[in-house]
Design an enzyme around this catalytic site. Sequence first.
Site, PDB file in Angstrom:
ATOM      1  N   ASP A  60      37.531  49.189  42.805  1.00  0.00           N
ATOM      2  CA  ASP A  60      38.434  49.343  43.951  1.00  0.00           C
ATOM      3  C   ASP A  60      38.334  48.250  45.026  1.00  0.00           C
ATOM      4  O   ASP A  60      38.326  48.566  46.219  1.00  0.00           O
ATOM      5  CB  ASP A  60      38.229  50.716  44.599  1.00  0.00           C
ATOM      6  CG  ASP A  60      38.567  51.868  43.669  1.00  0.00           C
ATOM      7  OD1 ASP A  60      38.868  51.632  42.488  1.00  0.00           O
ATOM      8  OD2 ASP A  60      38.519  53.031  44.129  1.00  0.00           O
ATOM      9  N   ASP A  80      42.400  52.130  42.648  1.00  0.00           N
ATOM     10  CA  ASP A  80      42.870  53.388  43.224  1.00  0.00           C
ATOM     11  C   ASP A  80      44.397  53.254  43.327  1.00  0.00           C
ATOM     12  O   ASP A  80      44.895  52.262  43.883  1.00  0.00           O
ATOM     13  CB  ASP A  80      42.219  53.531  44.612  1.00  0.00           C
ATOM     14  CG  ASP A  80      41.956  54.964  45.026  1.00  0.00           C
ATOM     15  OD1 ASP A  80      41.655  55.806  44.155  1.00  0.00           O
ATOM     16  OD2 ASP A  80      42.042  55.250  46.242  1.00  0.00           O
ATOM     17  N   HIS A 137      47.532  55.643  44.059  1.00  0.00           N
ATOM     18  CA  HIS A 137      48.056  56.961  44.416  1.00  0.00           C
ATOM     19  C   HIS A 137      49.575  56.979  44.583  1.00  0.00           C
ATOM     20  O   HIS A 137      50.147  56.044  45.167  1.00  0.00           O
ATOM     21  CB  HIS A 137      47.460  57.416  45.756  1.00  0.00           C
ATOM     22  CG  HIS A 137      45.981  57.595  45.755  1.00  0.00           C
ATOM     23  ND1 HIS A 137      45.321  58.406  44.868  1.00  0.00           N
ATOM     24  CD2 HIS A 137      45.013  57.080  46.574  1.00  0.00           C
ATOM     25  CE1 HIS A 137      44.018  58.386  45.138  1.00  0.00           C
ATOM     26  NE2 HIS A 137      43.800  57.578  46.154  1.00  0.00           N
ATOM     27  N   HIS A 143      46.548  55.714  51.604  1.00  0.00           N
ATOM     28  CA  HIS A 143      45.945  54.451  51.160  1.00  0.00           C
ATOM     29  C   HIS A 143      46.268  54.210  49.688  1.00  0.00           C
ATOM     30  O   HIS A 143      46.542  55.145  48.941  1.00  0.00           O
ATOM     31  CB  HIS A 143      44.418  54.466  51.355  1.00  0.00           C
ATOM     32  CG  HIS A 143      43.728  55.459  50.476  1.00  0.00           C
ATOM     33  ND1 HIS A 143      43.654  56.809  50.775  1.00  0.00           N
ATOM     34  CD2 HIS A 143      43.107  55.320  49.274  1.00  0.00           C
ATOM     35  CE1 HIS A 143      43.020  57.444  49.810  1.00  0.00           C
ATOM     36  NE2 HIS A 143      42.682  56.569  48.876  1.00  0.00           N
ATOM     37  N   LYS A 181      43.479  54.939  38.661  1.00  0.00           N
ATOM     38  CA  LYS A 181      43.034  56.322  38.864  1.00  0.00           C
ATOM     39  C   LYS A 181      43.652  56.873  40.133  1.00  0.00           C
ATOM     40  O   LYS A 181      44.091  56.110  41.000  1.00  0.00           O
ATOM     41  CB  LYS A 181      41.508  56.381  38.939  1.00  0.00           C
ATOM     42  CG  LYS A 181      40.954  55.526  40.070  1.00  0.00           C
ATOM     43  CD  LYS A 181      39.465  55.400  40.002  1.00  0.00           C
ATOM     44  CE  LYS A 181      38.942  54.625  41.188  1.00  0.00           C
ATOM     45  NZ  LYS A 181      39.186  55.254  42.474  1.00  0.00           N
ATOM     46  N   CYS A 183      33.698  56.016  45.415  1.00  0.00           N
ATOM     47  CA  CYS A 183      34.064  55.605  44.054  1.00  0.00           C
ATOM     48  C   CYS A 183      32.938  54.910  43.294  1.00  0.00           C
ATOM     49  O   CYS A 183      32.804  55.100  42.079  1.00  0.00           O
ATOM     50  CB  CYS A 183      35.343  54.783  44.094  1.00  0.00           C
ATOM     51  SG  CYS A 183      36.734  55.837  44.606  1.00  0.00           S
TER      52      CYS A 183
HETATM   53  C1  VGL Z   1      37.863  55.730  47.650  1.00  0.00           C
HETATM   54  C2  VGL Z   1      38.208  57.388  49.184  1.00  0.00           C
HETATM   55  C3  VGL Z   1      39.458  57.625  48.678  1.00  0.00           C
HETATM   56  C4  VGL Z   1      36.955  54.678  47.113  1.00  0.00           C
HETATM   57  C5  VGL Z   1      39.107  55.968  47.113  1.00  0.00           C
HETATM   58  O1  VGL Z   1      37.442  53.732  46.464  1.00  0.00           O
HETATM   59  O2  VGL Z   1      35.734  54.775  47.329  1.00  0.00           O
HETATM   60  N1  VGL Z   1      37.413  56.449  48.677  1.00  0.00           N
HETATM   61  N2  VGL Z   1      39.905  56.921  47.638  1.00  0.00           N
HETATM   62 ZN    ZN Z   2      41.900  57.101  47.044  1.00  0.00          ZN
END
Ligand code: VGL
Ligand code: ZN
Length: 207
Positions: free
Chosen positions: A8, A46, A48, A81, A106, A151
Site C-alpha cells: 500500500d 488498497d 475501495h 481513501h 484489496k 495492512c
Molecule cells: C490501511 C487503513 C485502511 C493500510 C488501509 O494500508 O494500512 N489502513 N485501509
Molecule cells: Zn483502506
Amino acid sequence: MKALIIVDIQNDFLPGGALAVEFGDQIIPTVNKIMPQFDLVVATQDWHPANHQSFASNQPHGEVGQVIDLYGLKQVLWPDHCIQDTLGASFADELNLSLNRKIFRKGTDPRVDSYSGFFDNGKKQDTGLAAFLQSNGISTVFIVGLATDYCVKYTALDAVALGFNTWVIVDAVKAVNLQPNDQQDAFNQMAQAGVKVCNSDELPGKL
Ligand code: VGL
Ligand code: ZN
C-alpha cells in the site's frame, strides 16, 4: 526463493493524502534501493469503491477513528481513501514499479475491509497472493510499506500463518498510530506470531 511484498505505498497514505501516515514517504528510497535484491517483487493496492462501509462518511453519524460492528467484524472508520481510479489510490510517483511482477488489489467489497494482502478481514476472499508466491517457489517473504499497525501487520500475520518464513523490514514501514502505542503493539503481536524483524542494511546477509 525470497519475495518482497510492498504494501500500500499509495498517495493517500503519504503526507498530504487522505489517510496520511506520518513520514510515510521516507520509506520509499529504502524500498527502491532493496528491490533488486529479491527473486520476486509484488505489491498490494488498497482499492475501495466510493461506497465502502469502512468510510466514516458512509455510516450514519460515523466519525473517523470510531470502531463499529460491520457484519460481525470490528471495523475502524476511516476517512475516504484509496478510491478506485483516483490519484489517491495510485502508487507513489517515487516508487519504482519496474521490478514489480504483480499487483494484488484489496478492499474492493464495500461490505468488508481488507487489511491483509492475502485475505479480507473476514477471511472469505483470497486475493491470490499466496498461490502466486507458492507457484514462484517463494518460501520467505520480506514485507515493507504502510501502515505498520494495519495492512503491514495483517499481511505479516497471514504470511506467517500460511507457513512463509516472514520478515518485516523495520526501517521500511511506518505506522498510523491512532493510539500512541499502536506501532509497538503491532510489533509485539507480530513477534508473538513468529514474524521476524530486520533492518534494510542487514538484508545482504539474509538473501
Ligand atoms: C490501511 C487503513 C485502511 C493500510 C488501509 O494500508 O494500512 N489502513 N485501509
Ligand atoms: Zn483502506
